[in-house]
Write a protein that holds these residues in place. Structure first.
Motif, mmCIF file in Angstrom:
data_model
loop_
_atom_site.group_PDB
_atom_site.id
_atom_site.type_symbol
_atom_site.label_atom_id
_atom_site.label_comp_id
_atom_site.label_asym_id
_atom_site.label_seq_id
_atom_site.Cartn_x
_atom_site.Cartn_y
_atom_site.Cartn_z
ATOM 1 N N VAL A 1 0.666 -12.296 -18.248
ATOM 2 C CA VAL A 1 0.310 -12.139 -16.888
ATOM 3 C C VAL A 1 0.900 -12.908 -16.070
ATOM 4 N N LYS A 2 1.408 -12.277 -15.270
ATOM 5 C CA LYS A 2 2.385 -13.055 -14.128
ATOM 6 C C LYS A 2 1.913 -12.274 -12.618
ATOM 7 N N GLY A 3 0.801 -12.719 -12.204
ATOM 8 C CA GLY A 3 -0.054 -11.880 -11.338
ATOM 9 C C GLY A 3 -0.077 -12.732 -9.993
ATOM 10 N N PHE A 4 -0.592 -11.432 -9.085
ATOM 11 C CA PHE A 4 -0.628 -12.042 -7.592
ATOM 12 C C PHE A 4 -2.091 -11.417 -7.246
ATOM 13 N N SER A 5 -2.871 -12.204 -6.577
ATOM 14 C CA SER A 5 -4.109 -11.607 -5.889
ATOM 15 C C SER A 5 -3.619 -10.794 -4.740
ATOM 16 N N TYR A 6 -4.377 -9.723 -4.553
ATOM 17 C CA TYR A 6 -3.718 -8.547 -3.604
ATOM 18 C C TYR A 6 -4.900 -8.357 -2.520
ATOM 19 N N GLY A 7 -5.020 -8.846 -1.315
ATOM 20 C CA GLY A 7 -6.065 -8.265 -0.303
ATOM 21 C C GLY A 7 -7.262 -9.206 -0.849
ATOM 22 N N PRO A 8 -8.387 -8.577 0.087
ATOM 23 C CA PRO A 8 -8.354 -7.343 0.667
ATOM 24 C C PRO A 8 -7.862 -7.547 2.168
ATOM 25 N N PHE A 9 -7.437 -6.415 2.639
ATOM 26 C CA PHE A 9 -6.785 -6.210 3.965
ATOM 27 C C PHE A 9 -7.540 -5.683 4.948
ATOM 28 N N ALA A 10 -7.219 -5.721 6.236
ATOM 29 C CA ALA A 10 -8.028 -4.885 7.136
ATOM 30 C C ALA A 10 -7.671 -3.276 6.873
ATOM 31 N N PRO A 11 -8.609 -2.778 6.987
ATOM 32 C CA PRO A 11 -8.609 -1.294 6.505
ATOM 33 C C PRO A 11 -7.750 -0.592 7.438
ATOM 34 N N ASN A 12 -6.922 0.374 6.505
ATOM 35 C CA ASN A 12 -5.920 1.372 6.996
ATOM 36 C C ASN A 12 -6.464 2.633 7.669
ATOM 37 N N GLN A 13 -5.649 3.726 7.710
ATOM 38 C CA GLN A 13 -6.259 4.786 8.651
ATOM 39 C C GLN A 13 -7.140 5.431 7.826
ATOM 40 N N ALA A 14 -7.093 5.342 6.365
ATOM 41 C CA ALA A 14 -8.072 6.084 5.607
ATOM 42 C C ALA A 14 -9.184 5.270 5.393
ATOM 43 N N GLY A 15 -9.268 4.335 5.993
ATOM 44 C CA GLY A 15 -10.793 3.208 5.803
ATOM 45 C C GLY A 15 -10.657 2.456 4.720
ATOM 46 N N GLU A 16 -9.760 2.341 3.865
ATOM 47 C CA GLU A 16 -9.574 1.711 2.590
ATOM 48 C C GLU A 16 -9.106 0.099 2.844
ATOM 49 N N SER A 17 -9.340 -0.818 2.206
ATOM 50 C CA SER A 17 -9.189 -2.277 2.580
ATOM 51 C C SER A 17 -7.917 -2.586 1.968
ATOM 52 N N LEU A 18 -6.696 -1.621 2.298
ATOM 53 C CA LEU A 18 -5.391 -1.751 1.949
ATOM 54 C C LEU A 18 -4.534 -1.532 2.920
ATOM 55 N N PRO A 19 -3.179 -2.035 3.221
ATOM 56 C CA PRO A 19 -2.116 -1.660 4.059
ATOM 57 C C PRO A 19 -1.924 -0.190 3.735
ATOM 58 N N GLU A 20 -1.090 0.355 4.619
ATOM 59 C CA GLU A 20 -0.690 1.671 4.670
ATOM 60 C C GLU A 20 0.052 1.957 3.328
ATOM 61 N N PRO A 21 0.105 3.113 2.635
ATOM 62 C CA PRO A 21 0.911 3.272 1.536
ATOM 63 C C PRO A 21 2.190 2.941 1.489
ATOM 64 N N GLU A 22 2.860 2.943 2.738
ATOM 65 C CA GLU A 22 4.427 2.543 2.850
ATOM 66 C C GLU A 22 4.533 1.131 2.824
ATOM 67 N N GLN A 23 3.662 0.427 3.265
ATOM 68 C CA GLN A 23 3.447 -1.118 3.309
ATOM 69 C C GLN A 23 3.345 -1.449 1.700
ATOM 70 N N VAL A 24 2.305 -0.570 1.205
ATOM 71 C CA VAL A 24 2.094 -1.125 -0.300
ATOM 72 C C VAL A 24 3.266 -0.982 -1.144
ATOM 73 N N ALA A 25 4.103 0.114 -0.711
ATOM 74 C CA ALA A 25 5.189 0.343 -1.594
ATOM 75 C C ALA A 25 6.212 -0.857 -1.502
ATOM 76 N N ARG A 26 6.372 -1.302 -0.063
ATOM 77 C CA ARG A 26 7.383 -2.326 -0.120
ATOM 78 C C ARG A 26 6.634 -3.886 -0.542
ATOM 79 N N ASP A 27 5.361 -3.763 -0.500
ATOM 80 C CA ASP A 27 4.908 -5.243 -0.950
ATOM 81 C C ASP A 27 5.085 -5.032 -2.567
ATOM 82 N N PHE A 28 4.873 -4.100 -3.248
ATOM 83 C CA PHE A 28 4.939 -3.989 -4.603
ATOM 84 C C PHE A 28 6.529 -4.279 -5.145
ATOM 85 N N ALA A 29 7.316 -3.696 -4.157
ATOM 86 C CA ALA A 29 8.768 -3.683 -4.523
ATOM 87 C C ALA A 29 9.176 -5.463 -4.535
ATOM 88 N N GLN A 30 8.575 -6.109 -3.373
ATOM 89 C CA GLN A 30 8.796 -7.395 -3.191
ATOM 90 C C GLN A 30 7.872 -8.231 -4.432
#
Length: 878
Positions: free
Chosen positions: A45-74
């Motif tokens: 396991v080589k992991g990072f804790s991720y969030g929680p973040f300010a709610p996105n447009q869907a009310g989820e405690s995550l960034p917008e899907p496009e930002q999540v994709a960029r975060d995952f790539a990094q």
């Protein structure tokens, strides 16, 4: 010719290609012994804790899907393979993780911060939340694991009761596993509630924040013992860059990561990926644990993690610190499992090692199998026993370190790494590791593994061992040979116990490496298990003859704590726990003990013999039959209790626990009977022949003989005692020669009826004249005391009940015992006095004499100015 095996590339541990992401991630991660695996390869396991973040447009405690994709790539580019989220994420989040070859570790939030056990509705909501999460997300191939709890408040646990909380967590784990059988489940603990011992986790997970590298490493060793045979993963640890500084954050994280892998963990989660953190309804702005800033720009820690994660596990060592190792496998008719053992040894990821197989006169195809492996050095001898075979392997070895395993073991690919690095880190001369039952073994074998008497390590503390089993041990070759190697008398077992005690007696230390794992096949049937325990009983009796000071009432007295699945049912008393004042300790530590006396007494062979004796007394007084039955009921109850607590998997057949109860009941009988009968047959002193100058002895009583030497050579007890020990060892006379707490100087094994103690004193009669006294005393053995007690009780019961035939039988038994005791006492004291006299002559004491007269003593004292009171006969022998 010596064959050098070089390390193979750590295939599969490097990052997979992006094109293989879906295929690789679709293979579920499983727990296998001390490690997690994906397919045939280890998954760290080589992991990072991720969030929680300010709610996105869907009310989820995550960034917008496009930002999540960029975060995952990094995150992927930094070398990580896991993200930990503190709430059940939406499916699109898991799909994106799968696309980018990331695993997701999910925490399920519920009202754990409350006293939930007092609220039925809160408990139901927790069950429903776990069930819903596991059902909807547990089957997704991107889900690594589901945690049913993340850190209980310690005061809530104390208020509700530790056991009740443990049972509820175990219920939640069962719910999650039933809904998602292929998904790993766990409970995330932390040091403040270390005392929670929850069964049913697929791996052990702890959040730990300790900055000091040495203390951090020591605590990891402690957690490994809490984890037992399960993988250990750190769920959180991190460094605040605003308080420690960005450069220091990077350095501490790297040191901690190296400790994680060097101490045999299956990985860790760094808190956190980014400084962007939203909780409690507002953005957090006064902490900076992320390795990237809120805008995802990298800190120095990101670069450091990238370098170390992409090198796992090679990052934990410098190739120059790994000496050559010789792996020795001794086999006698081990053809059924030898091939699998050697195949695993050929796959070791170690730069410089050799494999030596010693065939101890096998009559099956062991030799043919060994010679199929061209890189194995093969040696065959006539059957001489396990110890001789191991010594031959050490003699043939060309490595600085000699590592031993059995032919029925399968070896982890990093076994040697952890043994060698542990030996260096702990500065020890010997080291061992865990031996774990393979999941492929049948249920009878797995029941045997959960029963007592299997090879287990005994720990003095979290770092140093008192005993390491022979299937997984390593020694510095020069130290091993310097101690004379293994004792050849141990042909089947017992040699590892003897060697460990000899190492400790010589002042060396034995370490333990939790990551140095081997799979060890257990006995596949009840008959085979019984045969193994009988062999262990015989060997244990032989070890007692050599190390009597480490035994009490016929059983080994371990200073340390026994570990292993079979030790689970042994203690009757609870472990001690340090809670701190008002339960405020940040580390509420479990202090384990080796207080097995209560369970030993109720399960031992001696307990059964007493029960049989009481049943025999029922012939004279029939109500005693109920007492005998009550004794056996206690034993059965303890066996059932141990079987209930046995660490069997959830899917074990129903007959497994009754079988474990049977094995708990029978194992002490099988092992104890062989141990007792072998000891009674062979417990005898050697015959010391009469000397040319027979010792002049003075009987003090029927149990005591004195010997005297008048010496003008300035020698006394300081030379006599070591010489007695040498003569005893030369004659193979077992004894206790090193008990610093005893009131006697030496204790020798006598026979079934007596042991012999020796005390030596030297009187100063005016230099250089010295007068040396040796006193040999016969001490009754436990066997004699037990027999005498049984005869007395029988006779008293016969008198009370008025049964003359029983009284006559008791009198005859008493006469027989008196005759045997008298003969034994005379033989033991004679042999001991001859041994002492022999030693005195060889060490240079003058001819034995009678004790000095009061006149001679007074004259000598007067010439030196030392006043001496005339001695009476009584004072001279006191």
């Amino acid at each position: 010719m010596t064959t050098t095996l070089t390390a193979k590339p750590a295939a599969g541990l490097a990052q997979p290609n992006a094109s293989d992401a879906t295929r690789e991630t679709s293979i579920r991660v499983v727990a296998a012994g001390k490690y997690l695996r994906r397919g045939k390869q280890k998954f760290y396991v080589k992991g990072f804790s991720y969030g929680p973040f300010a709610p996105n447009q869907a009310g989820e405690s995550l960034p917008e899907p496009e930002q999540v994709a960029r975060d995952f790539a990094q995150i992927r580019e930094l070398g990580a393979n896991t993200v930990r989220v503190y709430f059940p994420p939406p499916v699109w989040f898991l799909d994106e993780a799968l696309k980018q070859d990331l695993m997701v570790f999910i925490d399920v939030p519920w009202e754990k911060h409350r006293c939930f056990l007092d609220d039925w509705y809160a408990m139901e909501r927790a069950r429903d939340t776990i069930r819903k999460t596991a059902r909807e997300l547990g089957g997704h191939p991107a889900v690594l694991a589901i945690s049913v709890v993340n850190e209980f408040p310690v005061d809530a646990v104390r208020y509700q009761g530790r056991r009740r909380v443990e049972k509820f967590v175990e219920e939640l784990l069962t719910i999650a596993k039933n809904e998602a059988p292929e998904c790993l489940v766990t409970f995330v603990n932390y040091p403040t509630t270390e005392f929670l011992e929850v069964q049913g986790c697929d791996f052990t997970c702890f959040n730990v924040y300790v900055h000091d590298e040495i203390k951090f490493g020591r605590y990891l060793d402690r957690l490994q013992h809490l984890a037992g045979d399960k993988p250990l993963v750190l769920g959180e640890y991190g460094i605040d860059s605003s308080r420690e500084g960005k450069e220091e954050q990077a350095e501490i994280l790297i040191r901690h990561l190296k400790r994680v892998y060097r101490h045999g963990l299956s990985g860790s989660v760094v808190f956190a990926y980014t400084d962007d953190w939203f909780t409690g309804g507002h953005q957090i702005t006064d902490w900076f644990f992320g390795v990237t800033h809120s805008d995802r720009s990298e800190k120095p820690a990101a670069k450091a993690l990238r370098e170390i994660w992409k090198a796992v596990p090679d990052c934990i060592y410098d190739p120059h610190e790994l000496p050559r190792v010789s792996v020795v496998v001794c086999s006698y008719n081990g053809s059924r499992t030898l091939e699998g053992c050697l195949e695993s040894l050929m796959k070791l990821e170690y730069p410089d090692y050799e494999v030596i197989v010693v065939n101890d006169g096998s009559t099956d195809s062991t030799g043919e199998i060994a010679q199929r492996f061209p890189r194995v050095r093969y040696f065959e001898q006539v059957n001489k026993g396990l110890s001789v075979a191991r010594n031959k392997g050490a003699e043939l070895a060309t490595g600085e370190i000699v590592a031993y395993t059995d032919d029925d073991c399968v070896i982890d690919e990093h076994w040697l790494h952890y043994l060698v690095l542990g030996m260096k880190d702990q500065a020890v001369e010997a080291i061992g590791g865990p031996n774990i039952t393979p999941d492929s073994d049948g249920w009878p074998a797995r029941c045997a593994a959960a029963s007592p008497g299997n090879p287990s390590h005994v720990m003095l503390d979290d770092h140093y061992a008192e005993h390491i089993p022979g299937c997984n041990m390593a020694f510095r070759r020069d130290i091993l040979l310097g101690l004379g190697g293994f004792d050849a008398q141990y042909r089947v077992a017992g040699d590892d116990v003897d060697m460990c005690w000899r190492l400790l007696d010589a002042g060396y230390k034995i370490g333990y490496a939790s990551g140095a794992m081997v799979w060890h096949h257990r006995r596949a049937s009840v008959k085979a298990y019984a045969k193994q325990q009988k062999g262990y009983g015989r060997s244990e009796s032989m070890v007692q003859f050599k190390h009597p000071q480490r035994f009490g009432y016929g059983y080994s007295r371990w200073k340390g704590v026994i570990y292993g699945d079979g030790a689970v049912g042994l203690p009757l008393t609870a472990q001690r726990i340090y809670h701190g004042h008002f339960g405020s300790g940040l580390f509420q530590v479990i202090y384990r003990h080796n207080n097995y006396s209560s369970s030993w007494m109720l399960m031992s062979l001696e307990w059964h013999l007493i029960a049989i004796f009481v049943l025999g007394l029922a012939v004279l007084y029939w109500p005693l039959a109920f007492a005998s039955l009550g004794m056996w009921a206690c034993t059965i109850g303890l066996a059932v209790r141990s079987a209930v607590n046995a660490p069997l998997p959830r899917n074990a057949p129903r007959w497994c626990r009754p079988l474990v109860a049977y094995l708990y009941f029978m194992q002490p009988i099988w092992r104890g009977w062989t141990r007792l009968t072998h000891r009674l047959r062979n417990k005898t002193h050697p015959e010391i022949e009469a000397l040319n100058h027979e010792a002049e002895t003075k009987p003090i009583s029927s149990k005591i003989l004195d010997l005297y030497w008048d010496s003008s050579s300035e020698k006394g007890r300081e030379v006599l005692l070591p010489e007695i020990v040498r003569k005893a060892e030369e004659s193979n006379w077992a004894g206790d020669f090193d008990d610093a707490w005893a009131e006697w100087d030496l204790k020798l094994v006598g026979d079934d009826w007596h042991a012999i103690t020796i005390r030596v004193a030297t009187e100063e009669l005016g230099w250089p004249r010295r007068f040396t006294r040796a006193r040999c005393s016969a001490q009754t053995t436990l066997f004699q005391r037990a027999l005498n007690f049984a005869i007395i009780v029988w006779c008293l019961m016969a008198v009370v009940t008025g049964q003359l035939w029983a009284l006559a039988l008791g009198v005859l038994a008493a006469i027989y015992a008196v005759v045997r005791i008298t003969q034994s006492r005379k033989r033991c004291l004679t042999a001991a006095s001859r041994l002492v006299a022999w030693a005195s002559m060889d060490c240079g004491l003058s001819k034995p004499v009678s004790e000095p007269t009061a006149q001679t003593t007074s004259e000598t004292a007067s010439s030196t100015g030392t006043p001496v009171q005339p001695k009476t006969e009584s004072s001279s022998i006191a």
